[in-house]
Scaffold this motif. Sequence first.
Motif, PDB file in Angstrom:
ATOM      1  N   GLN A   1      -2.342  18.520   9.762  1.00  0.00           N
ATOM      2  CA  GLN A   1      -3.299  18.567   8.655  1.00  0.00           C
ATOM      3  C   GLN A   1      -2.592  18.810   7.322  1.00  0.00           C
ATOM      4  OE1 GLN A   1      -6.715  18.308   8.891  1.00  0.00           O
ATOM      5  NE2 GLN A   1      -6.732  18.003  11.116  1.00  0.00           N
ATOM      6  N   ARG A   2      -3.345  18.627   6.256  1.00  0.00           N
ATOM      7  CA  ARG A   2      -2.832  18.743   4.899  1.00  0.00           C
ATOM      8  C   ARG A   2      -2.057  20.035   4.646  1.00  0.00           C
ATOM      9  NH1 ARG A   2      -0.572  19.075   1.135  1.00  0.00           N
ATOM     10  NH2 ARG A   2      -0.933  18.419  -1.007  1.00  0.00           N
ATOM     11  N   ARG A   3      -2.542  21.137   5.203  1.00  0.00           N
ATOM     12  CA  ARG A   3      -1.899  22.422   4.886  1.00  0.00           C
ATOM     13  C   ARG A   3      -0.489  22.504   5.467  1.00  0.00           C
ATOM     14  NH1 ARG A   3      -5.741  23.023   8.447  1.00  0.00           N
ATOM     15  NH2 ARG A   3      -5.398  24.036  10.448  1.00  0.00           N
ATOM     16  N   HIS A   4      -0.189  21.625   6.464  1.00  0.00           N
ATOM     17  CA  HIS A   4       1.170  21.624   7.004  1.00  0.00           C
ATOM     18  C   HIS A   4       2.088  20.677   6.245  1.00  0.00           C
ATOM     19  CE1 HIS A   4      -1.678  22.311  10.483  1.00  0.00           C
ATOM     20  NE2 HIS A   4      -1.184  23.486  10.177  1.00  0.00           N
ATOM     21  N   LEU A   5       1.532  20.057   5.214  1.00  0.00           N
ATOM     22  CA  LEU A   5       2.283  19.023   4.492  1.00  0.00           C
ATOM     23  C   LEU A   5       2.381  19.393   3.020  1.00  0.00           C
ATOM     24  CD1 LEU A   5       0.313  16.040   6.108  1.00  0.00           C
ATOM     25  CD2 LEU A   5       2.545  16.882   6.815  1.00  0.00           C
ATOM     26  N   ASP A   6       2.481  20.682   2.720  1.00  0.00           N
ATOM     27  CA  ASP A   6       2.491  21.093   1.312  1.00  0.00           C
ATOM     28  C   ASP A   6       3.831  20.724   0.659  1.00  0.00           C
ATOM     29  OD1 ASP A   6       4.380  23.271   1.236  1.00  0.00           O
ATOM     30  OD2 ASP A   6       2.917  24.533   2.236  1.00  0.00           O
ATOM     31  N   PRO A   7       3.938  20.816  -0.674  1.00  0.00           N
ATOM     32  CA  PRO A   7       5.143  20.298  -1.334  1.00  0.00           C
ATOM     33  C   PRO A   7       6.445  20.938  -0.850  1.00  0.00           C
ATOM     34  CG  PRO A   7       3.427  20.709  -2.950  1.00  0.00           C
ATOM     35  CD  PRO A   7       2.910  21.234  -1.645  1.00  0.00           C
TER      36      PRO A   7
ATOM     37  N   ARG B   1       0.840  -1.203   0.000  1.00  0.00           N
ATOM     38  CA  ARG B   1       0.000   0.000   0.000  1.00  0.00           C
ATOM     39  C   ARG B   1       0.880   1.262   0.000  1.00  0.00           C
ATOM     40  NH1 ARG B   1      -4.497  -1.354   4.715  1.00  0.00           N
ATOM     41  NH2 ARG B   1      -3.913  -3.541   4.851  1.00  0.00           N
ATOM     42  N   THR B   2       0.374   2.343  -0.564  1.00  0.00           N
ATOM     43  CA  THR B   2       1.063   3.635  -0.452  1.00  0.00           C
ATOM     44  C   THR B   2       0.181   4.602   0.325  1.00  0.00           C
ATOM     45  OG1 THR B   2       0.154   4.569  -2.496  1.00  0.00           O
ATOM     46  CG2 THR B   2       2.211   3.312  -2.695  1.00  0.00           C
ATOM     47  N   HIS B   3       0.813   5.534   1.002  1.00  0.00           N
ATOM     48  CA  HIS B   3       0.101   6.538   1.812  1.00  0.00           C
ATOM     49  C   HIS B   3       0.281   7.883   1.114  1.00  0.00           C
ATOM     50  CE1 HIS B   3      -1.462   8.615   5.257  1.00  0.00           C
ATOM     51  NE2 HIS B   3      -1.306   7.609   6.104  1.00  0.00           N
ATOM     52  N   VAL B   4      -0.806   8.641   0.950  1.00  0.00           N
ATOM     53  CA  VAL B   4      -0.653   9.934   0.258  1.00  0.00           C
ATOM     54  C   VAL B   4      -0.758  11.127   1.227  1.00  0.00           C
ATOM     55  CG1 VAL B   4      -1.284   9.108  -2.041  1.00  0.00           C
ATOM     56  CG2 VAL B   4      -3.084   9.914  -0.489  1.00  0.00           C
ATOM     57  N   TRP B   5      -0.711  10.833   2.537  1.00  0.00           N
ATOM     58  CA  TRP B   5      -0.502  11.870   3.551  1.00  0.00           C
ATOM     59  C   TRP B   5      -1.482  13.028   3.440  1.00  0.00           C
ATOM     60  CZ3 TRP B   5       2.212   9.014   6.419  1.00  0.00           C
ATOM     61  CH2 TRP B   5       3.272   8.260   5.921  1.00  0.00           C
ATOM     62  N   HIS B   6      -2.765  12.725   3.487  1.00  0.00           N
ATOM     63  CA  HIS B   6      -3.721  13.833   3.623  1.00  0.00           C
ATOM     64  C   HIS B   6      -3.638  14.390   5.043  1.00  0.00           C
ATOM     65  CE1 HIS B   6      -7.185  16.323   3.426  1.00  0.00           C
ATOM     66  NE2 HIS B   6      -7.824  15.626   4.337  1.00  0.00           N
ATOM     67  N   ILE B   7      -3.573  13.475   5.997  1.00  0.00           N
ATOM     68  CA  ILE B   7      -3.420  13.850   7.409  1.00  0.00           C
ATOM     69  C   ILE B   7      -2.371  12.931   8.002  1.00  0.00           C
ATOM     70  CG2 ILE B   7      -4.588  13.651   9.667  1.00  0.00           C
ATOM     71  CD1 ILE B   7      -7.078  14.775   8.290  1.00  0.00           C
ATOM     72  N   LEU B   8      -1.603  13.451   8.926  1.00  0.00           N
ATOM     73  CA  LEU B   8      -0.554  12.650   9.550  1.00  0.00           C
ATOM     74  C   LEU B   8      -0.918  12.481  11.023  1.00  0.00           C
ATOM     75  CD1 LEU B   8       3.027  13.487   8.550  1.00  0.00           C
ATOM     76  CD2 LEU B   8       2.437  12.133  10.511  1.00  0.00           C
TER      77      LEU B   8
END
Length: 447
Positions: A399-405, A312-319
């Motif tokens: 949250q997602r916004r803390h995980l931007d590219p 499986r792969t994780h796409v990190w929407h939330i950590l």
Amino acid sequence: MSELTRATPRTPAAGTGLALLGGDRAVPRAGTGGTWPLITTADEQAVLRVLREGPLNAASPGEPEVGRLEQAWAEATGTRHCVAVASGTAALHLALRGCGIGPGDEVIVPALTMNATAHAVCAAGATPVFADVEPGTYTLDPQSAAAVAGPRTAALLPVHLHGLPADMPALGELADQWGIPVVEDAAQAHGAQLDGRRVGALGKAGCFSLHPHKNLPTCGEGGLITTDDDDLHEQLVRLRNFGELEPTGARSYIAHRAALNARITPMAAAFTHSQLSRFDDYARRREPGIRSFLDRLASLPGLRVPQIPAGRTHVWHILRLMPEPEALGLGPEHRTGLRAALHRVLRAEGVPVSQYQVAPLSAQPAFRPDGLSTSDALDRVDELFPVTVAVVDGSLCLQRRHLDPAAGPLLQWYADAFEKVWQHLDLIRRMATSRSAPGWREALRRG
Ligand SMILES: Cc1ncc(COP(=O)(O)O)c(C=O)c1O
């Protein structure tokens, strides 16, 4: 240790006292940002094009944007069809109705998910029946699902929570035995894979949210449904537009099924189509920063980082991070206190951890069986959903916004903060045991 870890200088604050007690913050104030969605000139031009040239409404004959997005997402997920709709909740609702789910049916839903998953079941006229999640992945536990299944079970609705696919092989096997469909809630998991196949292609229908906080965002609200099933596709097209057939020319206004308006707007579709051209690149760029952050956190005793099963792969929407009271010398009764203590000290350091999913869905008034009192619901929840309860009580999320590219350096500061806090575990233990944190049980009792 990864390249990024070595290349990023630690802040001087990493070795000083806790910010909560007057020390320097581990995360510089200017570094707390984190931005999502990233909006480019191309995204703006896509929306402006629709505004200037129209049509503004997806029911207008010949409207091109919605079909363009649908084709691109069907290709991205490897499915035959995609139907764009008004939201992720609408996607779930329509997928269930399209599969024939309605009054008298039960749908198995994890107790740990966003409430929209269960609302969609209720909106279809069916009853959500809750099962626990697995401790390692926080996704629907097939054994728990089997335990709550009954003669009225009409569908399984696993959630690829936070970006990790649920155990679809085991759930698919159960569904095949019972002759029922699996509808995927992939609202948080665009692009995640299981054995080389993308979510959305793993069940009878896959449902995605395009909420601006999601990995594939729009500029407002939107959702996508994927399927390989031609008949279901035809139903979905009707169900999003007052039960009308897909217009080949002018609209018919003849309703073939009872249905509401669940259309996406062309502006939202154009924005997402523009975002989609950068989707894979963003995912690639985020991965090293998140990996190296998690490598550092994994070496802290008593802190569980997300587990990713083979294939499986994780796409990190939330950590989601899970402090383990026992490993830190505390009893399980201090789980909530430990989470609250860490929340306080980490936020003081500038790490924007938060609680996400504040109460098991099974205990929330909207989803309780008729006549079940609050105290009975609370008595049951600990017994039936121990993993969900432990996760709700004990974990913290980014949250997602803390995980931007571009968040790699920011995440290194967050790791500095965790390492600093872990040097003060005596204080954390005292904080965790000295005051009880108000929780969801009290909130539900208060009504
Ligand atoms: C797991 C899950 N399911 C469903 C939804 C509903 O999506 P939307 O907000 O687009 O209706 C969301 C997001 O909010 C979600 O996180």
